[in-house]
Motif scaffolding. Structure first.
Motif, PDB file in Angstrom:
ATOM      1  N   THR A  22      -3.568  -3.048   0.663  1.00  0.00           N
ATOM      2  CA  THR A  22      -4.004  -1.991  -0.247  1.00  0.00           C
ATOM      3  C   THR A  22      -3.634  -0.622   0.286  1.00  0.00           C
ATOM      4  O   THR A  22      -3.189   0.252  -0.461  1.00  0.00           O
ATOM      5  CB  THR A  22      -5.528  -2.070  -0.456  1.00  0.00           C
ATOM      6  OG1 THR A  22      -5.862  -3.363  -0.969  1.00  0.00           O
ATOM      7  CG2 THR A  22      -6.002  -1.001  -1.422  1.00  0.00           C
ATOM      8  N   ALA A  23      -3.816  -0.424   1.589  1.00  0.00           N
ATOM      9  CA  ALA A  23      -3.541   0.881   2.199  1.00  0.00           C
ATOM     10  C   ALA A  23      -2.139   0.962   2.787  1.00  0.00           C
ATOM     11  O   ALA A  23      -1.456   1.977   2.642  1.00  0.00           O
ATOM     12  CB  ALA A  23      -4.575   1.186   3.279  1.00  0.00           C
ATOM     13  N   ASN A  24      -1.706  -0.102   3.467  1.00  0.00           N
ATOM     14  CA  ASN A  24      -0.405  -0.089   4.140  1.00  0.00           C
ATOM     15  C   ASN A  24       0.313  -1.417   3.946  1.00  0.00           C
ATOM     16  O   ASN A  24      -0.328  -2.466   3.818  1.00  0.00           O
ATOM     17  CB  ASN A  24      -0.576   0.170   5.646  1.00  0.00           C
ATOM     18  CG  ASN A  24      -1.153   1.530   5.943  1.00  0.00           C
ATOM     19  OD1 ASN A  24      -0.482   2.545   5.822  1.00  0.00           O
ATOM     20  ND2 ASN A  24      -2.432   1.559   6.322  1.00  0.00           N
ATOM     21  N   THR A  25       1.636  -1.357   3.945  1.00  0.00           N
ATOM     22  CA  THR A  25       2.463  -2.554   3.911  1.00  0.00           C
ATOM     23  C   THR A  25       3.178  -2.684   5.245  1.00  0.00           C
ATOM     24  O   THR A  25       3.796  -1.730   5.729  1.00  0.00           O
ATOM     25  CB  THR A  25       3.497  -2.480   2.767  1.00  0.00           C
ATOM     26  OG1 THR A  25       2.809  -2.468   1.515  1.00  0.00           O
ATOM     27  CG2 THR A  25       4.438  -3.671   2.804  1.00  0.00           C
ATOM     28  N   VAL A  26       3.063  -3.868   5.853  1.00  0.00           N
ATOM     29  CA  VAL A  26       3.700  -4.146   7.138  1.00  0.00           C
ATOM     30  C   VAL A  26       4.672  -5.304   6.928  1.00  0.00           C
ATOM     31  O   VAL A  26       4.306  -6.321   6.333  1.00  0.00           O
ATOM     32  CB  VAL A  26       2.667  -4.507   8.223  1.00  0.00           C
ATOM     33  CG1 VAL A  26       3.345  -4.676   9.581  1.00  0.00           C
ATOM     34  CG2 VAL A  26       1.569  -3.446   8.308  1.00  0.00           C
ATOM     35  N   VAL A  27       5.898  -5.135   7.407  1.00  0.00           N
ATOM     36  CA  VAL A  27       6.935  -6.146   7.185  1.00  0.00           C
ATOM     37  C   VAL A  27       7.478  -6.653   8.517  1.00  0.00           C
ATOM     38  O   VAL A  27       7.797  -5.869   9.418  1.00  0.00           O
ATOM     39  CB  VAL A  27       8.100  -5.586   6.339  1.00  0.00           C
ATOM     40  CG1 VAL A  27       9.160  -6.653   6.109  1.00  0.00           C
ATOM     41  CG2 VAL A  27       7.585  -5.067   4.999  1.00  0.00           C
ATOM     42  N   GLU A  38       4.538   1.112   6.389  1.00  0.00           N
ATOM     43  CA  GLU A  38       4.437   2.307   5.552  1.00  0.00           C
ATOM     44  C   GLU A  38       3.243   2.220   4.615  1.00  0.00           C
ATOM     45  O   GLU A  38       2.798   1.122   4.262  1.00  0.00           O
ATOM     46  CB  GLU A  38       5.729   2.503   4.745  1.00  0.00           C
ATOM     47  CG  GLU A  38       6.948   2.812   5.596  1.00  0.00           C
ATOM     48  CD  GLU A  38       8.042   3.516   4.806  1.00  0.00           C
ATOM     49  OE1 GLU A  38       7.718   4.155   3.786  1.00  0.00           O
ATOM     50  OE2 GLU A  38       9.215   3.405   5.212  1.00  0.00           O
ATOM     51  N   PRO A  39       2.726   3.375   4.179  1.00  0.00           N
ATOM     52  CA  PRO A  39       1.623   3.372   3.221  1.00  0.00           C
ATOM     53  C   PRO A  39       2.034   2.726   1.898  1.00  0.00           C
ATOM     54  O   PRO A  39       3.171   2.880   1.454  1.00  0.00           O
ATOM     55  CB  PRO A  39       1.317   4.868   3.020  1.00  0.00           C
ATOM     56  CG  PRO A  39       1.889   5.549   4.221  1.00  0.00           C
ATOM     57  CD  PRO A  39       3.089   4.740   4.612  1.00  0.00           C
ATOM     58  N   SER A  40       1.105   2.001   1.286  1.00  0.00           N
ATOM     59  CA  SER A  40       1.363   1.384  -0.021  1.00  0.00           C
ATOM     60  C   SER A  40       1.101   2.417  -1.114  1.00  0.00           C
ATOM     61  O   SER A  40       0.129   2.328  -1.875  1.00  0.00           O
ATOM     62  CB  SER A  40       0.465   0.155  -0.215  1.00  0.00           C
ATOM     63  OG  SER A  40       0.658  -0.782   0.821  1.00  0.00           O
ATOM     64  N   VAL A  41       1.976   3.402  -1.176  1.00  0.00           N
ATOM     65  CA  VAL A  41       1.810   4.528  -2.096  1.00  0.00           C
ATOM     66  C   VAL A  41       3.124   4.764  -2.846  1.00  0.00           C
ATOM     67  O   VAL A  41       4.206   4.679  -2.253  1.00  0.00           O
ATOM     68  CB  VAL A  41       1.401   5.815  -1.347  1.00  0.00           C
ATOM     69  CG1 VAL A  41       1.238   6.982  -2.322  1.00  0.00           C
ATOM     70  CG2 VAL A  41       0.116   5.602  -0.571  1.00  0.00           C
ATOM     71  N   VAL A  72       0.139   7.254  -6.503  1.00  0.00           N
ATOM     72  CA  VAL A  72      -0.798   6.163  -6.770  1.00  0.00           C
ATOM     73  C   VAL A  72      -0.602   5.023  -5.782  1.00  0.00           C
ATOM     74  O   VAL A  72       0.460   4.862  -5.184  1.00  0.00           O
ATOM     75  CB  VAL A  72      -0.623   5.611  -8.204  1.00  0.00           C
ATOM     76  CG1 VAL A  72      -0.873   6.694  -9.225  1.00  0.00           C
ATOM     77  CG2 VAL A  72       0.779   5.011  -8.397  1.00  0.00           C
ATOM     78  N   ARG A  73      -1.675   4.249  -5.624  1.00  0.00           N
ATOM     79  CA  ARG A  73      -1.589   2.998  -4.884  1.00  0.00           C
ATOM     80  C   ARG A  73      -1.461   1.870  -5.900  1.00  0.00           C
ATOM     81  O   ARG A  73      -2.382   1.646  -6.684  1.00  0.00           O
ATOM     82  CB  ARG A  73      -2.852   2.782  -4.055  1.00  0.00           C
ATOM     83  CG  ARG A  73      -2.936   3.609  -2.790  1.00  0.00           C
ATOM     84  CD  ARG A  73      -4.203   3.211  -2.067  1.00  0.00           C
ATOM     85  NE  ARG A  73      -4.360   3.879  -0.800  1.00  0.00           N
ATOM     86  CZ  ARG A  73      -5.396   3.677  -0.002  1.00  0.00           C
ATOM     87  NH1 ARG A  73      -6.337   2.818  -0.357  1.00  0.00           N
ATOM     88  NH2 ARG A  73      -5.499   4.323   1.159  1.00  0.00           N
ATOM     89  N   PRO A  74      -0.346   1.160  -5.906  1.00  0.00           N
ATOM     90  CA  PRO A  74      -0.188   0.085  -6.898  1.00  0.00           C
ATOM     91  C   PRO A  74      -1.049  -1.136  -6.599  1.00  0.00           C
ATOM     92  O   PRO A  74      -1.236  -1.987  -7.453  1.00  0.00           O
ATOM     93  CB  PRO A  74       1.302  -0.261  -6.807  1.00  0.00           C
ATOM     94  CG  PRO A  74       1.715   0.176  -5.448  1.00  0.00           C
ATOM     95  CD  PRO A  74       0.873   1.370  -5.113  1.00  0.00           C
ATOM     96  N   MET A  75      -1.580  -1.224  -5.354  1.00  0.00           N
ATOM     97  CA  MET A  75      -2.473  -2.318  -4.990  1.00  0.00           C
ATOM     98  C   MET A  75      -3.901  -1.793  -4.916  1.00  0.00           C
ATOM     99  O   MET A  75      -4.142  -0.711  -4.377  1.00  0.00           O
ATOM    100  CB  MET A  75      -2.080  -2.899  -3.625  1.00  0.00           C
ATOM    101  CG  MET A  75      -0.648  -3.372  -3.519  1.00  0.00           C
ATOM    102  SD  MET A  75      -0.345  -4.860  -4.499  1.00  0.00           S
ATOM    103  CE  MET A  75      -1.342  -6.069  -3.614  1.00  0.00           C
ATOM    104  N   LYS A  76      -4.841  -2.544  -5.446  1.00  0.00           N
ATOM    105  CA  LYS A  76      -6.251  -2.183  -5.368  1.00  0.00           C
ATOM    106  C   LYS A  76      -7.053  -3.425  -4.985  1.00  0.00           C
ATOM    107  O   LYS A  76      -6.908  -4.470  -5.614  1.00  0.00           O
ATOM    108  CB  LYS A  76      -6.755  -1.624  -6.693  1.00  0.00           C
ATOM    109  CG  LYS A  76      -8.220  -1.192  -6.669  1.00  0.00           C
ATOM    110  CD  LYS A  76      -8.624  -0.523  -7.969  1.00  0.00           C
ATOM    111  CE  LYS A  76     -10.111  -0.204  -7.997  1.00  0.00           C
ATOM    112  NZ  LYS A  76     -10.541   0.638  -6.862  1.00  0.00           N
TER     113      LYS A  76
END
Length: 341
Positions: A22-27, A38-41, A72-76
């Motif tokens: 929701t806040a960050n994406t880690v790959v 990076e932030p999920s924004v 926006v955050r596309p994940m909630k």
């Protein structure tokens, strides 16, 4: 010759593990480890509906954009709130790490909250598949986090994990490669931030943004008292005058503001323990429980949990990366895991 061929094939394998938070994406990428965080924004132009920026670049725009641009955050709460922007975000992140053409399409494994519905699972699968031609698999975040924290999930002994992310908290008991008991609640790091924003609004009549709230949480937020209590000067907008105003807030006040969301997580932990079979309960008392996820880094949270449930608590070595690291390890053992995903 055969050894060299195997080595070449391995080097060409670029399977990707994603913690789509929701806040960050880690790959995670095979052979390279963590390659993106990076932030999920996503920043969008409201007039044209075009995506202007994604990730860290979009995060810089939060609270600083003109009215025609929204960040926006596309994940909630760990699930897709906006399908189109989620698809664009996944596509952008994959393109960033796969800058060179590949001879084969990588497999993608995405960590998802255990408690989401089949419809929500399908939405994540469809978004990932639409953004690439790759084979996409899903794995429950508690399982991925446990694997990433080097827990032997195949062991018949029970292990308990509490994964506190940005949107969800996952509490799970794992044994023999399966989740035996679990609970997923949509209370986590974001609720910590909201509690701080609400405190500043109600107590100081001061409006602050999410980035300021995050700074407060990191600098003076806690679940148990500091050895020496802290204070912090913050600036926001006065709700009465509309003008900027500076106030000083105390760590004990922020601790009080965080009590409600922390208590809800604690209740989920207790409910999970109450539903755990006796044999596994004794294992958990012996092994303790493991904290992972960015929310677990709140000062004193491990101490509070230990005091409340009377079970030893340990922090994962890299709590922010456990889910992504776990997806990578699972991808490397797909011959074992393929039937479970």
């Amino acid at each position: 010759m055969l050894t060299k061929l195997k080595s070449l094939v391995s080097s060409l394998n670029c399977d990707i593990g994603i913690d789509l938070g929701t806040a960050n994406t880690v790959v995670y990428m095979n052979q390279k480890g963590i390659v993106l965080r990076e932030p999920s924004v996503v920043a969008i132009d409201k007039k044209t509906e075009h995506v202007l920026a994604i990730g860290a670049e979009a995060q810089k725009m939060v609270g600083r954009t003109p009215g025609s641009i929204i960040a926006v955050r596309p994940m909630k709460d760990g699930v897709i709130a906006d399908y189109a922007t989620t698809e664009a975000m996944i596509q952008t992140f994959i393109k960033k790490i796969l800058s060179k053409p590949r001879l084969s399409q990588p497999r993608i494994l995405i960590g998802i909250p255990y408690g989401i519905t089949n419809v929500e699972r399908r939405a994540i699968l469809d978004a990932a598949r639409s953004s690439s031609r790759n084979k996409v698999y899903l794995v429950d975040e508690p399982m991925a986090a446990a694997v990433g924290a080097n827990i032997d999930v195949e062991n018949p002994q029970g292990e308990m994990i509490v994964d506190i992310g940005g949107g969800t908290t996952e509490v799970a008991v794992i044994s023999m490669g399966s989740i035996v008991v679990s609970e997923s609640i949509r209370v986590a790091g974001d609720e910590f931030d909201e509690a701080i924003i609400s405190f500043c609004r109600k107590t100081h009549q001061l409006l602050i943004g999410s980035q300021m709230s995050e700074k407060i949480k990191i600098n003076i937020g806690s679940a148990t008292p500091f050895d020496k209590e802290r204070s912090m000067s913050i600036t926001g907008r006065d709700l009465m005058t509309g003008l900027p105003r500076k106030v000083t807030i105390e760590s004990d006040d922020i601790r009080g503001a965080l009590r409600e969301p922390i208590t809800r997580i604690l209740h989920a932990l207790r409910r999970t323990l109450e539903r755990t079979p006796p044999e596994l309960s004794s294992d958990i008392v012996h092994n303790g429980l493991l904290l992972t996820g960015g929310g677990s880094l709140l000062h004193g949270l491990d101490t509070l949990f230990q005091e409340e449930v009377h079970i030893s608590v340990r922090m994962a070595e890299d709590p922010l990366s456990c889910v992504a690291l776990g997806t990578g390890k699972i991808l490397s053992q797909m011959s074992v895991w393929s039937k479970r995903l």
